[in-house]
Design an enzyme around this catalytic site. Sequence first.
Site, mmCIF file in Angstrom:
data_model
loop_
_atom_site.group_PDB
_atom_site.id
_atom_site.type_symbol
_atom_site.label_atom_id
_atom_site.label_comp_id
_atom_site.label_asym_id
_atom_site.label_seq_id
_atom_site.Cartn_x
_atom_site.Cartn_y
_atom_site.Cartn_z
ATOM 1 C CB SER A 125 59.834 42.826 82.497
ATOM 2 O OG SER A 125 60.467 44.021 82.896
ATOM 3 C CE LYS A 126 53.649 44.036 78.083
ATOM 4 N NZ LYS A 126 53.943 42.601 78.101
ATOM 5 N NE ARG A 127 61.564 46.620 84.970
ATOM 6 C CZ ARG A 127 62.861 46.444 85.169
ATOM 7 N NH1 ARG A 127 63.714 47.343 84.779
ATOM 8 N NH2 ARG A 127 63.298 45.360 85.776
ATOM 9 N N GLY B 139 61.820 47.259 76.704
ATOM 10 C CA GLY B 139 61.521 47.464 75.286
ATOM 11 C C GLY B 139 60.854 46.233 74.707
#
Length: 498
Positions: free
Chosen positions: A266-268, A270
């Site tokens: 997911s986004k976290r 990177g």
Amino acid sequence: MSAEQNSTQEKVRTRFAPSPTGYLHVGGARTALYNYLFAKHHGGEFILRIEDTDLERSTEESMRMQIEDLKWLGIVWDEGPDPETFADVGPYGPYRQSRRKEIYLEHAQRLIAEGKAYYDFRTDEELERLREERIAAGQSAQIGPPERIVPVEEALERIAKGEKAAIRFRVSEVRDYVLHDLVRGEVRFPSDMVGDFVCIRSNGMPVYNFCCVIDDALMKITHVFRAEEHLSNTLRQMMLYEAFGYKMPKFGHLSFILGPDRQKLSKRHGATSCHDFKMKGYLPEALNNFILLSGWSSPTGEEIISREDQIKHFTHERFNPSPAMFDTQKLDWMNSVYLRSLPHDELWRRIEPFLERAGLDLPMAKDPAWRDQALTVFKVKMTTLADAEKLFLPLSDAKFGIADEAAEVFGWPEAKKVWEAWKAELEALSSERITEEEFAGIEDRVKKATGAKGKQLFMPIRVAVIGQPHGAELKILVPLLTRSSLLKRVAACLARVN
RNA sequence: GUCCCCAUCGUCUAGUGGCCUAGGACACCACCCUUUCACGGUGGAUACAGGGGUUCAAAUCCCCUUGGGGACGCCA
């Protein structure tokens, strides 16, 4: 399934059905790729359908971005929004769910008429309380029917007066449903795994599971490969197929792509969208090849696989049901392999936007021979296109500077002598460009004139050429620069020692 | 909580009962090539989660345990 068998059966039709909420995620890209490859392997069709029933999150802009990403990856669809105009192309449209509302509503009415669905006037708060009660009692959190199902006529009257009601599917039978999953084999679902589920929201918009079934049936989809999170949705969909009397496509549920912490990517973590990778200088061919291999393997054991061979070998038997971690190191390797194999004209075309982005002035690059020479040297050092920014930096006069790592050389007693001899040789030159042979001669004469040899000789020259102690071979670098540019650079070195 | 899925080197994976003293790739280490750095070449270290079965034979089949993930939305 062999090709012969297939020709006597219905035509294979697969689809990718993203919801347009941001850029295309690599997981989504993999799903799209697999469906595309599967269809093409069987000589079938691949359809793109936009699942934009969630009005809150879906945007037109996101749809365009995702289409852009799909095009970038080289995934082409036979039916769906036109890649340029976004107008529907194909006989089973519209291909955007927001434009198929009447179809869904009609189907919902059919279920109501047959007593397979009912109007539900319960509020969110009521349902939330029910859910909590059930969990507290150690039961599953499924929502059952209300105490009293409102008869259709009464429901219609209440709605006419402005009350809001959702349409809920009625799960009546208690039995096991068996799914023959293309990647997981036989999966058995007890029907009480789900409660009565919503088909039409109280705002009148149909919900994913409902649209999905109707669209897949009406669009004559034969095979669906999708992420594992949909596995338990499949039970609801099986019930719906049964209720409508539609033929069910074959399903294959793909495992997740995980981040380094083994959590769903997911986004976290990177970079996770195709767009992110594009901006970081990854080639679509490489990203494509990389995601192909996280969850699927080639029967030949090869890892660098052309699109042609991907299509040739893509069968569902080779899916791996266990989740795969996204390994950036391997992606990097793969990118460098693709990068190095690109013809120089093509490689340059792809590098240019990055050089522009970095603001590099390279007037010599107009010469194809110069580009060819430069790329021969630099491409082996690149893992992404963005690496060109720092690689070509020493060739830009505007950006020339002496690096900190070169400081040591300035302490060497021979350095100054070498630079002075180097400068004298350059000044004696008649042409602006220096060939490899000329450079060898110059170097030799500098050696004789100064008595410096080995590291003591080439390090100072290197620093006077590129301003840093490490880089490509000088005999290749020097011919890439002009005499006047080299003179300016050696002057900078001499200025610093004096 | 209930249900579902998954389990081979650090990572991606091959393996569908004997060909497995488990193969490949990335990463890692060593050496070679190289007047630097890379590229390339050669070699090395490293894995069947645990426990029970079934079988002449199990990484492979079954059960349990453990660990990881997912679903239980008027999100998709």
